[in-house]
Scaffold this motif. Sequence first.
Motif, short mmCIF file in Angstrom:
data_model
loop_
_atom_site.label_atom_id
_atom_site.label_comp_id
_atom_site.label_asym_id
_atom_site.label_seq_id
_atom_site.Cartn_x
_atom_site.Cartn_y
_atom_site.Cartn_z
N ILE A 1 0.75 -1.07 -0.08
CA ILE A 1 -0.02 0.19 -0.13
C ILE A 1 0.93 1.32 0.16
O ILE A 1 0.53 2.38 -0.90
CB ILE A 1 -1.03 -0.23 1.17
N PRO A 2 1.91 1.53 0.76
CA PRO A 2 2.69 2.58 0.77
C PRO A 2 3.43 2.86 -0.50
O PRO A 2 3.51 4.08 -0.74
CB PRO A 2 3.78 2.39 2.02
N THR A 3 3.88 1.86 -1.16
CA THR A 3 4.70 1.91 -2.45
C THR A 3 3.56 2.07 -3.59
O THR A 3 4.11 2.56 -4.71
CB THR A 3 5.49 0.69 -2.55
N GLY A 4 2.27 2.14 -3.38
CA GLY A 4 1.37 2.26 -4.29
C GLY A 4 1.00 0.92 -5.25
O GLY A 4 0.88 0.96 -6.41
N LYS A 5 1.76 0.02 -5.00
CA LYS A 5 1.60 -1.38 -5.61
C LYS A 5 0.25 -2.10 -5.45
O LYS A 5 -0.02 -2.99 -6.33
CB LYS A 5 2.83 -2.14 -5.53
N GLY A 6 -0.59 -1.51 -4.59
CA GLY A 6 -1.50 -2.45 -4.07
C GLY A 6 -2.66 -1.38 -3.45
O GLY A 6 -2.25 -0.43 -2.90
N VAL A 7 -4.08 -1.64 -3.43
CA VAL A 7 -4.80 -1.17 -2.59
C VAL A 7 -5.68 -2.21 -1.82
O VAL A 7 -5.87 -3.01 -2.11
CB VAL A 7 -5.76 -0.04 -3.48
N ILE A 8 -6.48 -1.67 -0.70
CA ILE A 8 -7.29 -2.81 0.11
C ILE A 8 -8.60 -2.90 -0.62
O ILE A 8 -9.07 -1.97 -1.57
CB ILE A 8 -7.60 -2.04 1.42
N ALA A 9 -8.73 -4.18 -0.90
CA ALA A 9 -9.90 -4.64 -1.52
C ALA A 9 -11.13 -4.56 -0.80
O ALA A 9 -11.76 -5.41 -0.50
CB ALA A 9 -9.62 -6.03 -1.92
N SER A 10 -11.59 -3.40 -0.64
CA SER A 10 -12.96 -2.90 0.12
C SER A 10 -14.08 -3.45 -0.99
O SER A 10 -13.68 -3.37 -2.26
CB SER A 10 -13.03 -1.44 0.35
N PRO A 11 -15.26 -3.39 -0.60
CA PRO A 11 -16.42 -3.69 -1.48
C PRO A 11 -16.17 -2.76 -2.78
O PRO A 11 -16.66 -2.90 -3.85
CB PRO A 11 -17.65 -3.67 -0.78
N SER A 12 -16.19 -1.44 -2.31
CA SER A 12 -16.25 -0.41 -3.36
C SER A 12 -15.04 -0.33 -4.20
O SER A 12 -15.23 0.09 -5.40
CB SER A 12 -16.35 1.06 -2.52
N ALA A 13 -13.80 -0.62 -3.62
CA ALA A 13 -12.90 -0.92 -4.74
C ALA A 13 -13.08 -1.98 -5.44
O ALA A 13 -12.64 -1.90 -6.66
CB ALA A 13 -11.66 -1.07 -3.93
#
Length: 177
Positions: A31-43
């Motif tokens: 997440i800090p390096t921008g290689k991924g985001v948390i997979a929330s329902p909206s995402a």
Amino acid sequence: MEIILKEDIIGLGFKNDIVNVKSGYGRNYLIPTGKGVIASPSAKKVLAENLKQQAHKLAALKAEAEKKAEALKDVALTIAAKVSATGVTYGSVNAAQVAAELKKLGHDIDRKIIVMRDIKKVGDYVATIHFHKEVAVELPVKVVAENAPKEEAPAQEAPAQEVAAEAPAQEEAQAAE
């Protein structure tokens, strides 16, 4: 922890994949390096919409990857390495050397998409090249001794030269008697 990848990460997944990772790896690195985001329902909904819109682009990328794979279908590499008397290489043959040999043949392949174990003995091996998450090519790699053919050739010529050199010497010796 579920993460949506924003770029290809070797050994983990491809762009837009939803992967499960340990919490610390996701929170402290991805997440800090921008290689991924948390997979929330909206995402996940946003991801699904983006994939629908990019379907034709993804098909073009896959077609390009299949073209590259077709070009490498009949290629077989032979890599010469320095080898000890027991057949063990000094150092190892790795993906970087395979990429360099492919570049000599005119195929510009990034070493990061080549998956193989480091080779430490003479023999036949297989390297897998992942062009796309659905397109992979298995490339046969043969490791040979760098100096083996050169040693055999002089060894075969040497007895012939010695016999040729001994023949005039014997003739001279008989003439002297």
